[in-house]
Design a protein around this motif. Structure first.
Motif, PDB file in Angstrom:
ATOM      1  N   THR A 200       0.823  -1.210   0.000  1.00  0.00           N
ATOM      2  CA  THR A 200       0.000   0.000   0.000  1.00  0.00           C
ATOM      3  C   THR A 200       0.857   1.259   0.000  1.00  0.00           C
ATOM      4  OG1 THR A 200      -0.197   0.050   2.411  1.00  0.00           O
ATOM      5  CG2 THR A 200      -1.895  -1.149   1.199  1.00  0.00           C
ATOM      6  N   VAL A 201       2.097   1.168   0.519  1.00  0.00           N
ATOM      7  CA  VAL A 201       2.973   2.344   0.588  1.00  0.00           C
ATOM      8  C   VAL A 201       4.228   2.182  -0.268  1.00  0.00           C
ATOM      9  CG1 VAL A 201       2.148   3.137   2.826  1.00  0.00           C
ATOM     10  CG2 VAL A 201       3.990   1.453   2.740  1.00  0.00           C
ATOM     11  N   LEU A 202       4.642   0.942  -0.525  1.00  0.00           N
ATOM     12  CA  LEU A 202       5.794   0.660  -1.385  1.00  0.00           C
ATOM     13  C   LEU A 202       5.332  -0.382  -2.399  1.00  0.00           C
ATOM     14  CD1 LEU A 202       8.514   0.445   1.428  1.00  0.00           C
ATOM     15  CD2 LEU A 202       8.234   2.314  -0.224  1.00  0.00           C
ATOM     16  N   PRO A 203       4.739   0.054  -3.500  1.00  0.00           N
ATOM     17  CA  PRO A 203       3.968  -0.844  -4.356  1.00  0.00           C
ATOM     18  C   PRO A 203       4.759  -1.808  -5.224  1.00  0.00           C
ATOM     19  CG  PRO A 203       3.968   1.373  -5.253  1.00  0.00           C
ATOM     20  CD  PRO A 203       4.617   1.463  -3.914  1.00  0.00           C
ATOM     21  N   ARG A 204       6.044  -1.527  -5.490  1.00  0.00           N
ATOM     22  CA  ARG A 204       6.833  -2.408  -6.356  1.00  0.00           C
ATOM     23  C   ARG A 204       7.567  -3.408  -5.476  1.00  0.00           C
ATOM     24  NH1 ARG A 204       3.603  -0.485  -9.622  1.00  0.00           N
ATOM     25  NH2 ARG A 204       4.149   1.294 -10.909  1.00  0.00           N
ATOM     26  N   ALA A 205       7.253  -4.687  -5.639  1.00  0.00           N
ATOM     27  CA  ALA A 205       7.765  -5.666  -4.674  1.00  0.00           C
ATOM     28  C   ALA A 205       7.961  -7.030  -5.299  1.00  0.00           C
ATOM     29  CB  ALA A 205       6.811  -5.774  -3.481  1.00  0.00           C
ATOM     30  N   CYS A 206       8.727  -7.852  -4.589  1.00  0.00           N
ATOM     31  CA  CYS A 206       8.840  -9.273  -4.908  1.00  0.00           C
ATOM     32  C   CYS A 206       9.076 -10.026  -3.608  1.00  0.00           C
ATOM     33  CB  CYS A 206       9.935  -9.552  -5.932  1.00  0.00           C
ATOM     34  SG  CYS A 206      11.610  -9.190  -5.385  1.00  0.00           S
ATOM     35  N   LEU A 207       8.893 -11.336  -3.660  1.00  0.00           N
ATOM     36  CA  LEU A 207       9.000 -12.188  -2.490  1.00  0.00           C
ATOM     37  C   LEU A 207       9.906 -13.360  -2.839  1.00  0.00           C
ATOM     38  CD1 LEU A 207       7.663 -12.273   0.385  1.00  0.00           C
ATOM     39  CD2 LEU A 207       5.996 -13.863  -0.595  1.00  0.00           C
ATOM     40  N   VAL A 208      10.875 -13.650  -1.970  1.00  0.00           N
ATOM     41  CA  VAL A 208      11.847 -14.717  -2.219  1.00  0.00           C
ATOM     42  C   VAL A 208      11.747 -15.740  -1.096  1.00  0.00           C
ATOM     43  CG1 VAL A 208      14.246 -15.249  -2.793  1.00  0.00           C
ATOM     44  CG2 VAL A 208      13.368 -12.912  -3.129  1.00  0.00           C
TER      45      VAL A 208
END
Length: 285
Positions: A200-208
């Protein structure tokens, strides 16, 4: 502070419980820090670039890839443990300015005495509450915020909400990155909620994470990388695939599906992260 020591094990009562330092028989000069039986850190005093825990290697991979190699960074670490990642950053990015926040003052002193980190005026360790320190930190003052805070093997509720995430985003520079260690197991409700909340505040993401963890087959660590620009997904994917314990990276549509339907966590309903299954650490050690 009570302490017991033998040739390869040191135990001491600290503010958050019983700390145990165990020497690594395979790597002279290496130690594992545990709190109340839960492994917290592994450090190699002779080689700070050796990272034993897989989730730490994934955090380090993100730190390696978010800026040109060797370029100094300003890094805020929430959660100190034995300072594994601060030592790594100091070795791989000389000249970096780092601030480490650890709530357990007795633990800081134990690590300072028995696992001392190299003297570096740019590396400062502060005893304090992570959220309180974050709230008092100047806006846009860090390139990276690393969140790895656990109390009794669980992340405290106050560090899981969107209000907390907004504070984390506030202290990051426009091109800054939020890196978080999430621990969860089936059905991954907590991890899904954290992805939705942070985005919601840091919209560009990935999960490892390990493929088995991502599929909800077992409890484990998931590393969230979030910012305001696209993360280095291709490079992280290569690093994760080539690890001793290969992992997967979720991004874009896959990450949307992972977090789909998850509720954004707010302070008034936030809870601690789920406890690990009984016996999980005794099995792994």
């Amino acid at each position: 502070m009570g302490r017991r020591r033998d040739t390869d094990r040191i135990t001491a009562r600290v503010d958050s419980g019983l700390a145990e330092l165990t020497s690594d028989p395979d790597r002279p000069g290496s130690w594992t820090l545990s709190l109340d039986g839960a492994p917290q850190s592994h450090v190699d005093l002779t080689d700070p670039t050796h990272l034993e825990f897989e989730y730490v290697r994934r955090l380090a991979a993100a730190l390696d890839l978010i800026a040109p190699a060797g370029a100094p960074l300003r890094v805020l670490h929430l959660g100190g443990g034995a300072l594994t990642l601060p030592r790594y950053v100091a070795a791989t990015r000389p000249g970096s300015t780092q601030r480490v926040v650890e709530v357990d003052g007795a633990l800081v002193e134990l690590v300072r005495r028995l696992l001392p980190w190299p003297t570096d005026p740019r590396l400062k360790v502060r005893v304090g509450d992570a959220r309180a320190v974050l709230a008092a930190t100047r806006e846009a003052s860090y390139d990276v915020l690393v969140a790895d805070v656990f109390a009794g093997a669980r992340t405290p509720a106050r560090l899981t909400s969107v209000e907390y995430a907004a504070e984390a985003a506030r202290v990051l520079r426009p091109a800054g990155w939020y890196l978080a260690n999430l621990a969860d197991g089936p059905p991954l409700r907590y991890a899904r909620g954290q992805v939705a909340t942070v985005r919601t505040v840091l919209p560009r993401a990935c999960l490892v994470a390990d493929a088995g963890v991502l599929r909800g087959r077992r409890y484990g660590n998931l590393v969230l990388v979030a910012g305001r620009q696209e993360p280095p997904v291709a490079e992280l994917t290569r690093r994760a695939a080539g690890d001793w314990f290969p992992g997967r990276v979720l991004a874009d549509a896959e990450l949307d599906r992972f977090a789909g339907g998850a509720t954004v966590v707010r302070d008034e309903v936030a809870t601690d992260s789920p406890p690990p299954p009984p016996g999980i650490f005794s099995v792994r050690r």
